[in-house]
Design an enzyme around this catalytic site. Structure first.
Site, PDB file in Angstrom:
ATOM      1  CG  HIS A 193      -2.049  -1.080   0.924  1.00  0.00           C
ATOM      2  ND1 HIS A 193      -2.644  -1.824   2.123  1.00  0.00           N
ATOM      3  CD2 HIS A 193      -2.843  -1.358  -0.122  1.00  0.00           C
ATOM      4  CE1 HIS A 193      -3.443  -2.558   1.626  1.00  0.00           C
ATOM      5  NE2 HIS A 193      -3.664  -2.107   0.355  1.00  0.00           N
ATOM      6  CD  GLU A 196      -0.918   0.459   4.372  1.00  0.00           C
ATOM      7  OE1 GLU A 196      -0.270  -0.452   4.462  1.00  0.00           O
ATOM      8  OE2 GLU A 196      -1.850   0.506   4.443  1.00  0.00           O
ATOM      9  NE  ARG A 247      -6.390   0.144  -0.001  1.00  0.00           N
ATOM     10  CZ  ARG A 247      -6.288  -0.385   1.499  1.00  0.00           C
ATOM     11  NH1 ARG A 247      -5.753  -0.154   2.480  1.00  0.00           N
ATOM     12  NH2 ARG A 247      -6.763  -1.899   1.542  1.00  0.00           N
ATOM     13  CG  HIS A 316      -0.074  -3.902   5.032  1.00  0.00           C
ATOM     14  ND1 HIS A 316      -0.751  -3.629   3.984  1.00  0.00           N
ATOM     15  CD2 HIS A 316       0.535  -5.350   4.483  1.00  0.00           C
ATOM     16  CE1 HIS A 316      -0.872  -4.333   2.828  1.00  0.00           C
ATOM     17  NE2 HIS A 316       0.108  -5.493   3.571  1.00  0.00           N
ATOM     18  CD  GLU A 387      -2.603  -3.447   8.970  1.00  0.00           C
ATOM     19  OE1 GLU A 387      -1.885  -2.375   8.664  1.00  0.00           O
ATOM     20  OE2 GLU A 387      -3.193  -3.904   8.221  1.00  0.00           O
TER      21      GLU A 387
END
Ligand code: 0X9
Ligand code: ZN
Length: 426
Positions: A193, A196, A247, A316, A387
């Site tokens: 993405h 990020e 994104r 991410h 994440e």
């Protein structure tokens, strides 16, 4: 210039705010987020959840973070044009909310220090411009990878696994202390993405530590590494030059909107829950599985090494989670408990940031076509989405001063994966 900005803001307000100020493929505009705010609203029951859902649809709001249950906040990007109206509606419905970022453009402007000076200093000393005090462009990152391959030829191999839609090389760094690739391997990717930014920063830090810090030699003894710091380089560059909050990939879709969500484009359960066929959606799954050159190249490369690669980690942001498949639905692989135990052991290494471990669809939301699910589906036993930080104060716009703390916190956890797979015969 004023006119250009007006055009950009106009196109956001009236065209596609679900996707933030959308693509301006007809010109190379820079998208301004002046006046945009990040709101965190917390529904406390079903009625409030439904109310928030309705508001999201009415104003086509972009969601930064989903609310997964009552009393969990949903983070929403709010255009200045709707703020007054939305304040009233939320007050009427008595839904608590907090303004997390008061002016998105100011936040963006303060995120990344000017890198020109330190970059030059680095280039003079090391023939590269990379450091972990600021977020770097693709050229700096690729320059560093080339530098490593030139400087440590016995350890580092730079493999181009294909080209992005716009023709940039898709680089995987192979780090191995033996010339034949017969050890069990760990795959890490970043930058699926585009926005990020902490993800490529952590991936390059891991490369740096493995290659340039002699003390980490033990992490190479029984394991090979494949690390791809920027899987979506076109999108990443676009976030640096045109739209910080982009994104997706940058492919033409035959509509006014460009790009597919690469993490909805992998060929397992493609097109299922949490994906969209709307080309302007942030979660557009692409015209078919692996329609994007980036996901196609990566999947071809990994498939060819599926027997060797034992761990798949995809980086991410944000939320501080270690997510376990399946992500396409709240379903659990047969070996879920083993996967969870390893993730928990890894999470226990984090000192500064606390990570939550659990099933992806359960902790976040169901979303099909993810790279983690695909990797698991081809037999890579330990497949996770990480994440990274933070939990929402800055979200995607994590100031560069966080890069080192996040990287340093994360790196020791890799030892847990190494210990797990080091003895596997491949
Ligand atoms: O939605 C995503 O693609 C990931 N979250 S993010 O905020 N970085 O966009 C989560 C992906 C989890 N994995 C799957 N659903 N397969
Ligand atoms: Zn992501």
């Amino acid at each position: 210039m004023t006119l250009l900005l007006a055009i950009v803001v106009f196109s956001c307000v009236f065209v596609a705010c679900q996707t933030a100020p959308q693509d301006q493929s007809w010109t190379e505009d820079v998208v301004s987020y002046s006046g945009f705010q990040l709101w965190s609203a917390t529904p406390r029951n079903k009625t409030e959840r439904e109310f928030l859902l309705k508001i999201r649809q009415d104003y086509e709001l972009e969601v930064w973070r989903e609310s997964r249950s009552d009393n969990r906040p949903v983070d929403l990007l709010i255009s200045p044009d709707f703020q007054t109206e939305l304040k009233l509606r939320l007050a009427d419905a008595q839904i608590p909310y907090e303004v997390k970022i008061a002016d998105m453009q100011t936040e963006i402007n303060n995120e990344n220090p000017n890198i020109t000076d330190s970059g030059t200093e680095f280039e003079n000393r090391f023939s590269h411009k990379m450091d972990w005090n600021s977020y770097h462009r693709v050229d700096d990152i690729y320059g560093y990878l080339n530098y490593l391959a030139d400087t440590y030829p016995r350890l580092v191999q730079l493999v181009s696994v294909g080209s992005s839609y716009e023709g940039r090389p898709l680089y995987v760094v192979r780090i191995s202390s033996s010339s034949s690739g017969t050890k069990p391997a760990i795959w890490i990717d970043g930058g699926i993405h585009a926005r990020e930014w902490i993800s490529p920063a952590v991936a390059t830090y891991i490369i740096q530590q493995l290659v340039e810090v002699a003390d980490n030699e033990r992490l190479l003894r029984n394991v090979d590494w494949y690390i791809m710091p920027v899987m979506n380089p076109d999108g990443y560059e676009y976030t640096h030059v045109n739209n910080r909050l982009w994104r997706k990939t940058r492919s033409m879709t035959g509509s006014r909107c460009r790009g597919a969500d690469p993490n909805r484009n992998f060929g397992y359960q493609w097109g299922g829950k949490g994906t969209s066929r709307d080309k302007c959606s942030e979660i557009y799954h692409g015209s078919n599985a692996f329609s994007e050159p980036e996901t196609r190249a990566v999947s071809n490369f990994i498939s060819g090494k599926a027997n060797q690669i034992q761990v798949y980690l995809t980086l991410h942001s944000y939320g501080q989670y270690l997510l376990i498949p399946w992500g396409y639905a709240v379903e659990y692989p047969a070996d879920y408990n083993e996967m969870r135990d390893l993730a928990k052991a890894a999470a226990s290494k984090f000192r500064r940031y606390k990570y939550t471990v659990g099933n992806s669809a359960d902790l976040l939301y169901p979303a099909a076509g993810g790279s983690d699910d695909w990797a698991k589906s081809i037999g890579i036993k330990y497949s996770y989405t990480v994440e990274l930080a933070d939990t929402g104060r800055h979200g995607f716009i994590l100031p560069a001063s966080f890069i080192q703390p996040v990287c340093e916190d994360f790196f020791p956890a890799l030892e847990v994966f190494v210990d797990k797979v080091a003895t596997i015969k491949v």
